[in-house]
Scaffold this active site. Structure first.
Site, PDB file in Angstrom:
ATOM      1  N   ASP A 109       0.840  -1.194   0.000  1.00 41.17           N
ATOM      2  CA  ASP A 109       0.000   0.000   0.000  1.00 41.17           C
ATOM      3  C   ASP A 109       0.874   1.243   0.000  1.00 41.17           C
ATOM      4  O   ASP A 109       1.605   1.506   0.956  1.00 41.17           O
ATOM      5  CB  ASP A 109      -0.911  -0.015   1.233  1.00 41.17           C
ATOM      6  CG  ASP A 109      -1.879   1.162   1.273  1.00 41.17           C
ATOM      7  OD1 ASP A 109      -2.055   1.814   0.225  1.00 41.17           O
ATOM      8  OD2 ASP A 109      -2.455   1.409   2.334  1.00 41.17           O
ATOM      9  N   ASP A 316      -0.951   5.222  -6.526  1.00 41.81           N
ATOM     10  CA  ASP A 316      -1.297   4.328  -5.418  1.00 41.81           C
ATOM     11  C   ASP A 316      -1.412   2.895  -5.917  1.00 41.81           C
ATOM     12  O   ASP A 316      -1.992   2.638  -6.975  1.00 41.81           O
ATOM     13  CB  ASP A 316      -2.609   4.770  -4.774  1.00 41.81           C
ATOM     14  CG  ASP A 316      -2.919   4.012  -3.484  1.00 41.81           C
ATOM     15  OD1 ASP A 316      -1.970   3.491  -2.871  1.00 41.81           O
ATOM     16  OD2 ASP A 316      -4.086   3.940  -3.102  1.00 41.81           O
TER      17      ASP A 316
END
Length: 443
Positions: A109, A316
């Site tokens: 992440d 991301d």
């Protein structure tokens, strides 16, 4: 005083953005709820819906603090760490936690800082593929006291001191996790493994689901991330398409060099920008869009970070669908409608905003679509083929894998679908973001 004003600004933003949480998305792949697994079409739709919650939530995160301590151990750049797509919209790595190592699957992440795994000292824990990590079986586990710098200077959704343990809770949008801070030895790699000591969260999932994963590996610029703690100068990954189910490497240090690996297109570089308020994400200077040869009428300011830290464009790994601020989203919607010449669907899939009806019996692979070009400051261009900006969430539907940002203050996001078969490098020391089209499973 300035820091307190920044914190107040983002806390106010949190209150505004919470109302928009229905349109964001955090990706955790092929979800298992109640013992049943979902196929590709179902999981694409579910992940599209949930990804939008993540964007709105992350836009409201308060500023992270500068790192105050470093981890220790071997040279992680020599480790052979593999990223594996688990189901249809997430990626994880398997690491060893503790001494001797206990296997844990952690979701990578880029939008969170803490590495955490479910832990027998903090339960009950959610169902996961690997055995739950047990600190009692590790000789290297150590609790971080409330007086530690990691506890004092870190920010979580909630934090308190109980029995001299730094207790936290973290909201990731579609899930929350609780735990306490500790230090532990993490072992990365298989044939060439390296062990390092880092702060981490010993905790449990308190709401939501992570599809059998053990926890999350935060790789953001934040103070508790692996990148910051080990002072890693650069790192890279190359995400394989979910349908391929093939592994690809997560590279650190000297090995994160595009010139050392075979690419299918040119190496291009732009800057990594610093948000003036919050070290949440890796921001990049997106300045425009083109669909095929057509340049879209979008002002560069649509993608820029505002003085108060809102807006901007981020990359991301745990958000699936791209998010675009207006007027960029509206212009892209108009352009793809004109280019595809397909009828608008009389039904939609949850989480998607623009869907087209495929010809009877035809799959998306039979539809020609021009590449979508992302233009960055300095001239770099990331060109996305059809599969990197369209999905087929159900038979007969071809949906744009791009949605509108949930709030005017939310950042635009380049998600993991857009990064498939794209080798990307984050040079955090020199603030450079580089990329090259690559057959990721061949690295």
């Amino acid at each position: 005083m300035a820091r307190h004003l920044d914190l107040l600004r983002l806390l106010c933003l949190a209150a505004v953005v919470t109302a928009a949480r229905a349109m964001f998305r955090f990706d955790f792949g092929d979800f298992d709820m109640g013992g049943g697994s979902y196929g590709r079409h179902d999981s694409w739709g579910r992940a599209a819906l949930e990804s939008q919650v993540r964007t709105a939530t992350d836009a409201a995160k308060p500023p992270a603090q500068a790192p105050t301590s470093k981890g220790g151990g071997g040279d992680i750049s020599t480790a052979d760490v593999a990223i594996t797509p688990y189901a249809d919209l997430g990626h994880w790595v398997t690491v060893g936690v503790g001494t001797p190592p206990q296997p844990s699957k952690l979701i990578i992440d880029m939008g969170s800082s803490l590495a955490w795994t479910q832990c027998k000292l903090f339960g009950p824990t959610a169902k996961q593929e690997e055995p739950v990590y047990d600190p009692a079986k590790s000789s290297s586990f150590s609790v971080l006291p409330c007086s530690s710098k990691q506890c004092q200077d870190s920010f979580f959704t909630g934090k308190n001191c109980t029995a001299d343990r730094c207790i936290y809770d973290n909201d990731y949008g579609v899930l929350t996790a609780d735990g306490f801070l500790a230090t532990e030895t993490f072992t990365f790699g298989a044939d060439r493994s390296v062990s390092v000591s880092i702060p981490f969260g010993c905790g449990a999932l308190s709401s939501g689901h992570i599809s059998g994963a053990s926890g999350i590996l935060g790789l953001s610029p934040g103070p508790l991330s692996l990148i910051t703690q080990l002072d890693i100068p650069r790192f890279s990954y190359c995400l394989t398409p979910f349908a391929d189910r093939k592994a690809s490497p997560l590279l650190f240090g000297a090995m994160a060099d595009l010139s050392k690996h075979k690419a299918t297109g040119p190496i291009q570089t732009t800057s990594i920008l610093r948000n003036p308020v919050a070290d949440i994400y890796y921001y990049v200077p997106l300045v425009g869009l083109s669909l095929g040869p057509k340049k879209l009428d979008v002002p560069p300011a649509s993608f820029a970070i505002k003085p108060d830290g809102t807006g901007g464009t981020v990359v991301d790994s745990a958000t699936t669908l791209a998010n675009l601020a207006e007027p960029a989203f509206g212009e892209l919607k108009k352009a793809v409608t004109e280019a595809l010449k397909l009828p608008a669907a009389n039904r939609t899939a949850e989480g998607y905003e623009v869907c087209f009806a495929l010809p009877p019996g035809a799959a998306m692979s039979k539809v020609e679509a021009p590449p979508l070009h992302l233009h960055f400051d300095g001239g770099a261009v990331m060109s996305l083929p059809r599969e990197n900006y369209f999905q087929e969430p159900s038979p007969g539907l071809m949906c744009l894998a791009v949605v509108k940002t949930p709030h005017p203050m939310s950042p635009s996001v380049i998600g993991n679908v857009q990064q498939q078969n794209m080798h990307v490098v984050y040079d955090v020391r020199d603030n450079k973001f580089s990329f090259a089209p690559t057959q990721c499973d061949k690295l």
